[in-house]
Design an enzyme around this catalytic site. Sequence first.
Site, PDB file in Angstrom:
ATOM      1  N   GLY A  46       0.777  -1.160   0.128  1.00  0.00           N
ATOM      2  CA  GLY A  46       0.040   0.156   0.010  1.00  0.00           C
ATOM      3  C   GLY A  46       0.949   1.229  -0.039  1.00  0.00           C
ATOM      4  N   GLN A  51       3.344   9.928   1.280  1.00  0.00           N
ATOM      5  CA  GLN A  51       4.541   9.310   1.230  1.00  0.00           C
ATOM      6  C   GLN A  51       5.492   9.680   0.133  1.00  0.00           C
ATOM      7  OE1 GLN A  51       2.541   5.233   2.227  1.00  0.00           O
ATOM      8  NE2 GLN A  51       4.630   5.156   3.352  1.00  0.00           N
ATOM      9  N   LEU A 109       6.580   1.673   4.790  1.00  0.00           N
ATOM     10  CA  LEU A 109       7.835   2.354   3.823  1.00  0.00           C
ATOM     11  C   LEU A 109       8.375   3.688   4.573  1.00  0.00           C
ATOM     12  CD1 LEU A 109       6.015   1.332   0.706  1.00  0.00           C
ATOM     13  CD2 LEU A 109       7.728  -0.131   1.761  1.00  0.00           C
ATOM     14  N   HIS A 150      -4.235   1.389   7.725  1.00  0.00           N
ATOM     15  CA  HIS A 150      -2.914   1.865   7.682  1.00  0.00           C
ATOM     16  C   HIS A 150      -2.614   3.069   6.761  1.00  0.00           C
ATOM     17  CE1 HIS A 150       1.684   1.367   8.034  1.00  0.00           C
ATOM     18  NE2 HIS A 150       1.583   2.303   7.056  1.00  0.00           N
ATOM     19  N   GLU A 151      -3.163   2.751   5.484  1.00  0.00           N
ATOM     20  CA  GLU A 151      -3.008   3.925   4.433  1.00  0.00           C
ATOM     21  C   GLU A 151      -4.191   5.105   4.754  1.00  0.00           C
ATOM     22  OE1 GLU A 151      -0.783   3.639   2.772  1.00  0.00           O
ATOM     23  OE2 GLU A 151      -0.308   1.402   2.960  1.00  0.00           O
TER      24      GLU A 151
END
Length: 196
Positions: A46, A51, A109, A150-151
Amino acid sequence: MPIVQAGTPVLRARASEVTPEAIPSPEFQALLKMMIAVMREAPGVGLAAPQIGIPLRIIVLEDDESMIASTTETERTEKGRVAFPTRVFINPELKVLGTKTETFFEGCLSVDGYAALVERFHEVEVTGLDEHGVEQVWHVTGWPARILQHEVDHINGTLYIDRMKTRSFALTSHVRSHYAGKPIADVIKELKIGAP
Ligand code: ZN
Protein backbone atom coordinates in the site's frame (compact mmCIF):
# COMPACT_ATOMS: atom_id res chain seq x y z
CA MET A 1 10.30 9.29 -6.72
CA PRO A 2 11.70 8.72 -3.21
CA ILE A 3 9.45 7.62 -0.34
CA VAL A 4 9.62 10.25 2.38
CA GLN A 5 10.56 9.13 5.88
CA ALA A 6 9.17 9.87 9.35
CA GLY A 7 10.11 13.39 10.32
CA THR A 8 8.95 14.84 7.01
CA PRO A 9 6.11 17.30 7.85
CA VAL A 10 3.81 16.08 5.02
CA LEU A 11 3.45 12.75 6.86
CA ARG A 12 1.96 14.59 9.84
CA ALA A 13 -0.56 16.80 8.04
CA ARG A 14 -4.15 16.08 7.06
CA ALA A 15 -4.04 15.62 3.27
CA SER A 16 -6.47 17.60 1.09
CA GLU A 17 -9.51 16.27 -0.76
CA VAL A 18 -9.06 15.66 -4.49
CA THR A 19 -11.40 17.66 -6.73
CA PRO A 20 -13.26 14.92 -8.67
CA GLU A 21 -13.01 16.98 -11.90
CA ALA A 22 -9.22 16.64 -11.74
CA ILE A 23 -9.27 12.82 -11.87
CA PRO A 24 -9.43 12.36 -15.70
CA SER A 25 -6.57 14.81 -16.35
CA PRO A 26 -3.33 13.32 -17.74
CA GLU A 27 -1.36 14.81 -14.83
CA PHE A 28 -3.57 13.13 -12.23
CA GLN A 29 -3.59 9.80 -14.10
CA ALA A 30 0.22 9.98 -14.30
CA LEU A 31 0.34 10.53 -10.53
CA LEU A 32 -1.75 7.39 -9.92
CA LYS A 33 0.51 5.36 -12.22
CA MET A 34 3.56 6.66 -10.42
CA MET A 35 2.15 5.79 -6.98
CA ILE A 36 1.49 2.22 -8.13
CA ALA A 37 5.00 1.99 -9.61
CA VAL A 38 6.61 3.29 -6.39
CA MET A 39 4.56 0.83 -4.29
CA ARG A 40 5.64 -2.10 -6.48
CA GLU A 41 9.26 -1.09 -6.56
CA ALA A 42 9.51 -0.70 -2.76
CA PRO A 43 7.96 -3.37 -2.65
CA GLY A 44 4.92 -2.68 -0.51
CA VAL A 45 1.24 -3.57 -0.27
CA GLY A 46 0.00 0.00 0.00
CA LEU A 47 1.04 3.61 -0.50
CA ALA A 48 -0.55 6.95 0.35
CA ALA A 49 0.20 10.11 -1.66
CA PRO A 50 1.81 11.93 1.32
CA GLN A 51 4.48 9.20 1.31
CA ILE A 52 5.80 10.63 -1.95
CA GLY A 53 5.40 14.16 -0.64
CA ILE A 54 2.00 14.86 -2.20
CA PRO A 55 -0.59 16.14 0.31
CA LEU A 56 -3.67 14.61 -1.35
CA ARG A 57 -6.20 12.02 -0.17
CA ILE A 58 -5.17 9.18 -2.48
CA ILE A 59 -4.21 5.64 -1.52
CA VAL A 60 -3.22 2.65 -3.63
CA LEU A 61 -3.20 -0.96 -2.45
CA GLU A 62 -2.20 -4.30 -3.92
CA ASP A 63 -1.26 -7.69 -2.51
CA ASP A 64 -0.42 -10.31 -5.09
CA GLU A 65 0.71 -13.92 -4.90
CA SER A 66 4.39 -12.98 -5.26
CA MET A 67 4.21 -10.84 -2.09
CA ILE A 68 2.36 -13.55 -0.19
CA ALA A 69 4.69 -16.35 -1.37
CA SER A 70 7.17 -15.68 1.45
CA THR A 71 4.56 -16.31 4.16
CA THR A 72 3.54 -19.71 5.52
CA GLU A 73 0.07 -21.18 5.17
CA THR A 74 -0.46 -20.88 8.95
CA GLU A 75 0.56 -17.24 8.90
CA ARG A 76 -1.78 -16.52 5.98
CA THR A 77 -4.71 -18.10 7.77
CA GLU A 78 -3.90 -16.39 11.09
CA LYS A 79 -3.64 -12.96 9.45
CA GLY A 80 -6.44 -13.42 6.92
CA ARG A 81 -3.98 -12.55 4.20
CA VAL A 82 -5.43 -12.97 0.72
CA ALA A 83 -4.26 -11.68 -2.63
CA PHE A 84 -6.19 -8.84 -4.25
CA PRO A 85 -5.64 -6.84 -7.42
CA THR A 86 -4.59 -3.18 -7.48
CA ARG A 87 -7.11 -0.81 -5.92
CA VAL A 88 -7.11 2.98 -6.02
CA PHE A 89 -9.17 5.01 -3.54
CA ILE A 90 -9.51 8.76 -3.91
CA ASN A 91 -11.03 10.68 -0.96
CA PRO A 92 -11.57 7.40 0.95
CA GLU A 93 -13.90 7.21 3.95
CA LEU A 94 -13.32 4.30 6.28
CA LYS A 95 -16.02 2.71 8.42
CA VAL A 96 -15.19 0.16 11.09
CA LEU A 97 -17.60 -2.78 11.28
CA GLY A 98 -17.93 -4.62 14.56
CA THR A 99 -15.58 -4.46 17.52
CA LYS A 100 -13.25 -7.40 16.81
CA THR A 101 -9.57 -6.48 16.70
CA GLU A 102 -6.36 -8.30 15.82
CA THR A 103 -2.75 -7.60 16.75
CA PHE A 104 0.11 -8.31 14.34
CA PHE A 105 3.48 -6.92 13.32
CA GLU A 106 3.19 -4.10 10.85
CA GLY A 107 5.75 -1.97 9.06
CA CYS A 108 5.71 1.18 6.94
CA LEU A 109 7.74 2.29 3.93
CA SER A 110 8.08 5.68 5.67
CA VAL A 111 9.53 4.13 8.84
CA ASP A 112 11.97 2.06 6.87
CA GLY A 113 13.57 -0.96 8.51
CA TYR A 114 11.30 -1.24 11.56
CA ALA A 115 8.13 -3.04 12.59
CA ALA A 116 5.90 -3.26 15.66
CA LEU A 117 2.74 -4.89 16.87
CA VAL A 118 -0.35 -2.84 16.03
CA GLU A 119 -3.93 -3.58 17.04
CA ARG A 120 -6.34 -3.07 14.12
CA PHE A 121 -10.00 -3.71 13.49
CA HIS A 122 -10.79 -7.02 11.81
CA GLU A 123 -13.50 -5.74 9.49
CA VAL A 124 -13.89 -2.42 7.68
CA GLU A 125 -15.71 -0.89 4.76
CA VAL A 126 -14.20 1.82 2.62
CA THR A 127 -15.96 4.09 0.16
CA GLY A 128 -14.36 6.50 -2.26
CA LEU A 129 -13.69 7.20 -5.90
CA ASP A 130 -11.74 4.85 -8.13
CA GLU A 131 -9.19 5.85 -10.79
CA HIS A 132 -12.06 6.78 -13.15
CA GLY A 133 -13.80 8.93 -10.56
CA VAL A 134 -16.52 6.33 -10.04
CA GLU A 135 -17.89 5.81 -6.52
CA GLN A 136 -16.94 2.39 -5.10
CA VAL A 137 -17.34 0.41 -1.89
CA TRP A 138 -15.00 -2.29 -0.60
CA HIS A 139 -15.86 -4.45 2.38
CA VAL A 140 -12.90 -6.42 3.72
CA THR A 141 -11.60 -8.38 6.69
CA GLY A 142 -8.16 -9.49 7.86
CA TRP A 143 -5.00 -8.29 6.17
CA PRO A 144 -6.60 -6.10 3.46
CA ALA A 145 -8.56 -4.40 6.29
CA ARG A 146 -5.26 -3.76 8.10
CA ILE A 147 -3.67 -2.28 4.96
CA LEU A 148 -6.68 0.01 4.48
CA GLN A 149 -6.59 1.27 8.08
CA HIS A 150 -2.83 1.91 7.75
CA GLU A 151 -3.20 3.85 4.48
CA VAL A 152 -6.21 5.91 5.59
CA ASP A 153 -4.23 6.81 8.73
CA HIS A 154 -1.52 8.21 6.42
CA ILE A 155 -3.85 10.74 4.78
CA ASN A 156 -4.87 11.90 8.25
CA GLY A 157 -1.27 12.43 9.36
CA THR A 158 -1.11 9.32 11.54
CA LEU A 159 1.67 6.71 11.45
CA TYR A 160 1.53 3.18 12.86
CA ILE A 161 4.07 4.23 15.50
CA ASP A 162 1.26 6.32 17.08
CA ARG A 163 -0.76 3.14 17.59
CA MET A 164 1.94 0.52 18.15
CA LYS A 165 2.62 -1.56 21.22
CA THR A 166 5.81 0.32 22.00
CA ARG A 167 7.58 -2.62 23.65
CA SER A 168 7.38 -4.56 20.37
CA PHE A 169 9.12 -1.89 18.23
CA ALA A 170 12.01 -3.66 16.51
CA LEU A 171 14.19 -3.87 13.45
CA THR A 172 12.35 -5.76 10.71
CA SER A 173 15.28 -8.18 10.52
CA HIS A 174 14.95 -8.94 14.25
CA VAL A 175 11.20 -9.49 13.91
CA ARG A 176 11.97 -12.03 11.20
CA SER A 177 14.69 -13.81 13.17
CA HIS A 178 12.98 -13.79 16.60
CA TYR A 179 9.26 -13.93 15.95
CA ALA A 180 8.55 -15.34 12.48
CA GLY A 181 6.25 -18.33 12.69
CA LYS A 182 5.51 -17.88 16.42
CA PRO A 183 1.87 -17.57 17.46
CA ILE A 184 1.19 -13.90 18.15
CA ALA A 185 -0.19 -14.68 21.64
CA ASP A 186 3.23 -16.09 22.60
CA VAL A 187 5.01 -13.01 21.21
CA ILE A 188 2.73 -10.71 23.24
CA LYS A 189 3.47 -12.73 26.38
CA GLU A 190 7.21 -12.84 25.73
CA LEU A 191 7.36 -9.06 25.22
CA LYS A 192 5.30 -8.49 28.40
CA ILE A 193 2.83 -6.35 26.49
CA GLY A 194 0.01 -5.22 28.72
CA ALA A 195 2.07 -6.01 31.83
CA PRO A 196 2.13 -3.27 34.48
ZN1 ZN B 1 2.86 3.39 5.86
